[in-house]
Motif scaffolding. Sequence first.
Motif, short mmCIF file in Angstrom:
data_model
loop_
_atom_site.label_atom_id
_atom_site.label_comp_id
_atom_site.label_asym_id
_atom_site.label_seq_id
_atom_site.Cartn_x
_atom_site.Cartn_y
_atom_site.Cartn_z
N GLU A 271 3.19 -80.15 -50.71
CA GLU A 271 3.56 -78.75 -50.91
C GLU A 271 3.51 -77.98 -49.59
O GLU A 271 2.46 -77.85 -48.98
CB GLU A 271 2.66 -78.11 -51.96
N GLU A 386 1.50 -72.00 -44.43
CA GLU A 386 1.50 -70.80 -45.27
C GLU A 386 2.21 -71.08 -46.59
O GLU A 386 1.85 -70.53 -47.63
CB GLU A 386 2.21 -69.63 -44.58
N TYR A 388 2.21 -73.72 -48.43
CA TYR A 388 1.30 -74.33 -49.42
C TYR A 388 0.55 -73.25 -50.18
O TYR A 388 0.40 -73.30 -51.40
CB TYR A 388 0.30 -75.27 -48.72
N ILE A 389 0.06 -72.26 -49.43
CA ILE A 389 -0.69 -71.16 -50.06
C ILE A 389 0.21 -70.42 -51.03
O ILE A 389 -0.17 -70.16 -52.17
CB ILE A 389 -1.20 -70.17 -48.98
N LYS A 390 1.42 -70.11 -50.57
CA LYS A 390 2.35 -69.37 -51.42
C LYS A 390 2.62 -70.12 -52.71
O LYS A 390 2.52 -69.56 -53.80
CB LYS A 390 3.67 -69.15 -50.67
N ASN A 392 0.87 -72.35 -54.25
CA ASN A 392 -0.27 -72.52 -55.14
C ASN A 392 -0.90 -71.22 -55.60
O ASN A 392 -1.61 -71.19 -56.59
CB ASN A 392 -1.31 -73.43 -54.49
N ALA A 393 -0.62 -70.13 -54.88
CA ALA A 393 -1.09 -68.84 -55.35
C ALA A 393 -0.19 -68.32 -56.47
O ALA A 393 -0.61 -67.53 -57.29
CB ALA A 393 -1.14 -67.84 -54.19
N TYR A 395 1.75 -70.45 -58.55
CA TYR A 395 2.25 -71.58 -59.34
C TYR A 395 2.57 -71.22 -60.78
O TYR A 395 3.61 -71.61 -61.31
CB TYR A 395 1.22 -72.72 -59.30
N ARG A 396 1.67 -70.48 -61.42
CA ARG A 396 1.88 -70.23 -62.85
C ARG A 396 2.64 -68.94 -63.14
O ARG A 396 2.92 -68.64 -64.28
CB ARG A 396 0.53 -70.17 -63.58
N THR B 305 -6.73 -70.91 -53.74
CA THR B 305 -5.41 -70.27 -53.72
C THR B 305 -5.14 -69.55 -55.04
O THR B 305 -4.48 -68.51 -55.05
CB THR B 305 -4.27 -71.28 -53.43
N ALA B 306 -5.65 -70.09 -56.15
CA ALA B 306 -5.47 -69.42 -57.44
C ALA B 306 -6.19 -68.07 -57.43
O ALA B 306 -5.66 -67.07 -57.91
CB ALA B 306 -6.00 -70.30 -58.58
N TYR B 308 -6.82 -66.30 -54.80
CA TYR B 308 -5.99 -65.45 -53.94
C TYR B 308 -4.83 -64.85 -54.73
O TYR B 308 -4.55 -63.65 -54.63
CB TYR B 308 -5.48 -66.26 -52.75
N GLY B 309 -4.18 -65.68 -55.52
CA GLY B 309 -3.01 -65.25 -56.27
C GLY B 309 -3.34 -64.54 -57.58
O GLY B 309 -2.46 -64.28 -58.39
N ASP B 311 -4.67 -65.69 -60.22
CA ASP B 311 -4.25 -66.54 -61.33
C ASP B 311 -5.51 -67.17 -61.92
O ASP B 311 -6.19 -67.94 -61.26
CB ASP B 311 -3.30 -67.61 -60.78
N ARG B 316 -7.80 -75.76 -62.85
CA ARG B 316 -8.14 -76.24 -61.51
C ARG B 316 -9.65 -76.30 -61.30
O ARG B 316 -10.14 -77.12 -60.54
CB ARG B 316 -7.50 -75.33 -60.46
N GLU B 386 -2.46 -67.24 -46.53
CA GLU B 386 -1.54 -67.57 -45.43
C GLU B 386 -2.18 -67.22 -44.09
O GLU B 386 -1.94 -67.90 -43.09
CB GLU B 386 -0.22 -66.79 -45.56
N ILE B 389 -4.14 -69.96 -42.40
CA ILE B 389 -3.25 -70.93 -41.74
C ILE B 389 -2.81 -70.39 -40.38
O ILE B 389 -2.88 -71.09 -39.37
CB ILE B 389 -2.01 -71.21 -42.62
#
Lengths: 397, 397
Positions: A271, A386, A388-390, A392-393, A395-396, B305-306, B308-309, B311, B316, B386, B389
């Motif tokens: 990813e 970056e 990868y972060i996007k 997985n942050a 994903y859902r 990352t979840a 962060y997002g 989510d 996970r 991000e 990174i």
Amino acid sequence: MSEIEYHVPEGFLFSTVEAAVKKPGRKDIAIIYSTVSAVASGVFTTNIAKAAPVLLDIEKIKGGKGRAIVANSGNANACTGARGLKDTQKMSYVASITLNCPDPEVFVASTGVIGTPLPIDRMFSKIRDAAETIGNSTLLDTARAIMTTDSFPKIASAQFNITGKTATVAAVAKGAGMICPNMATMLCFVLTDAAITKDALDQALICANDLTFNRITVDGDMSTNDTVLVLANGLAGNKPIHTGTKGFNIFKTVLTDVLMSLATMIVKDGEGATKVMKVLVKGTKTEHDASIFARAIANSLLVKTAVYGCDANWGRVIAAAGHAGVHFDPNAVDIFFGSVRVVKNGLTTNKDAEAAGQLKADTVTITINFRMGKASAQVLSCDLTEEYIKINAEYRT
Amino acid sequence: MSEIEYHVPEGFLFSTVEAAVKKPGRKDIAIIYSTVSAVASGVFTTNIAKAAPVLLDIEKIKGGKGRAIVANSGNANACTGARGLKDTQKMSYVASITLNCPDPEVFVASTGVIGTPLPIDRMFSKIRDAAETIGNSTLLDTARAIMTTDSFPKIASAQFNITGKTATVAAVAKGAGMICPNMATMLCFVLTDAAITKDALDQALICANDLTFNRITVDGDMSTNDTVLVLANGLAGNKPIHTGTKGFNIFKTVLTDVLMSLATMIVKDGEGATKVMKVLVKGTKTEHDASIFARAIANSLLVKTAVYGCDANWGRVIAAAGHAGVHFDPNAVDIFFGSVRVVKNGLTTNKDAEAAGQLKADTVTITINFRMGKASAQVLSCDLTEEYIKINAEYRT
């Protein structure tokens, strides 16, 4: 656009359908079917929280026979308790009834979001549709149907001669994120028309898997769903392959090559990855030590981000090795980025700028020699970006 | 801008100077000096590739006494071989001569880039300047001088009464990236005017460190330079603190509180972090098991990352626990994001949307109860963004 070329072993048929498991717009269910009962072998995630289909397959694989694999993407059917187990049994049941083959010989694989129950009613009728139209798709379609965050379908094949016959090994895989040694978060279905005993197939798979999928890492996380299934239906007509024979070694080598191709594709498609990072550890006392070092380095976020930034930051390589848990002498270490030696006897060679150029390649090899012995091991990984972060942050969402 | 408030223990003086260790533009060398010889204690990185100053300090700490600490940022003096050791000795030597105190009582700490020799000639004269003007700076200036990618200085202090006297504990730290349990990549200097025996100071430090710096993680990487040094000069005039006394328990608690404040600041300032992630594991058989689970979850890139997002991707969390290496029953697990229970008996409560709201807080608590016992442990971490990174891909450029 050039079509991907591959061989398909005799007697395998494929079907893919759209069931909108996660959302509509793509084919997300695949069935692989062997016209005759095949010898079956499998390896599975060692995660304690195994998904329902993994629990089912672990039981079924004991029977040693397989006729079909039903797979879906979009939902992993993991952490779904008793309902998840029932749902995975339903997937197997409807396929076995419609394909008219024994239920114990139908395997199930799921990949995608964890913790959400499958939309099983919708899937039930779509699996029946897929089974009724078996042969409607190609192996490449199957590779596409099992993709999640993969950006390209993963397929590999090889042919070999055995007792006067030509046998074929073909395989599809999905990977991308949540990849780590023991084993990659992935599904892989291997199909062959070679005739081989159950014992030989098991041994070949364990060996090939150890050298391939267990030597790749994207993010150090281990999935609940990792599954590698092999079906060997014998339709090539060769004399059955037994362990300890020349034929066995040939088969094992071919299988390893095919799985290595797929493992490399999985890492390439890590990813957000922009390049493959090959960590080659040399000069340890045992191969086990070498693989521990290689994994620690390949999983270090600081090493992965340095590779992304084309920074020949070898200090991070030593620091990662230093907490791997195996002893070494920091003053004896040599490190190469590509062909440039950046460290000799633990000290900089002042070639970081030159080495940075090597990090611009699509595949970057980091070699570290501990000079304590003659063993070595290699782990494939990728850089951390970056993107990868996007991925997985969000994903859902 | 409000000034940071803190107490300074009696008898400690500070000096900071600019030596352009990495580049000009900031004060990057600090000296901490006690006007009288202090009891000294320290804990250090367990990384096999220990930096030169760590190797020096590990030897010196055996003497149990300390007068001064010389620290620089910008260069870690790690992976620098025999020259690195000589350079770190020179740093100590010039400080001891100029401050007129025994060389074995001068400790050295370095943080920054790995593998590049120190610009020791320039530093040598600057350390002399700093020692000659000791008292030119504050403890807060010292906190600033040891920063690398830190975005704010880290300082904490506390006072307590003991045998009729008021004693002070004050500490500065630097952290940010390359932080992981056992222990954070960091420097921390603790100063106290409490009178305490060497044995009591050692025990208090080990205990406080285990509960604080060994329970934080930013990226799972372990530094070559981690150092916590404590100097206790006794100028508060209390009766010396011995182990097993009420005074010892008070001191240990105060020390733990001060270190916990700094540990929390380090996580808050995790490279690129937007929020603190608190992982609280409950219901295990032993505290050790709980801390293993907590670290596996806190180090999972997918969990980070979840968070962060925003989510509430509890799958996970279970997947990360599932490869921690400790057995549990996935069907007995409860998980909370903040105050919202998202998993009961291993199954979703369908409150992910509600839980996502909890993830918008500055500090997010993930609680996982395995319901196997009564032990618990907590690890502090942060989200992965991000920005992490970017910082680490471009660190040396």
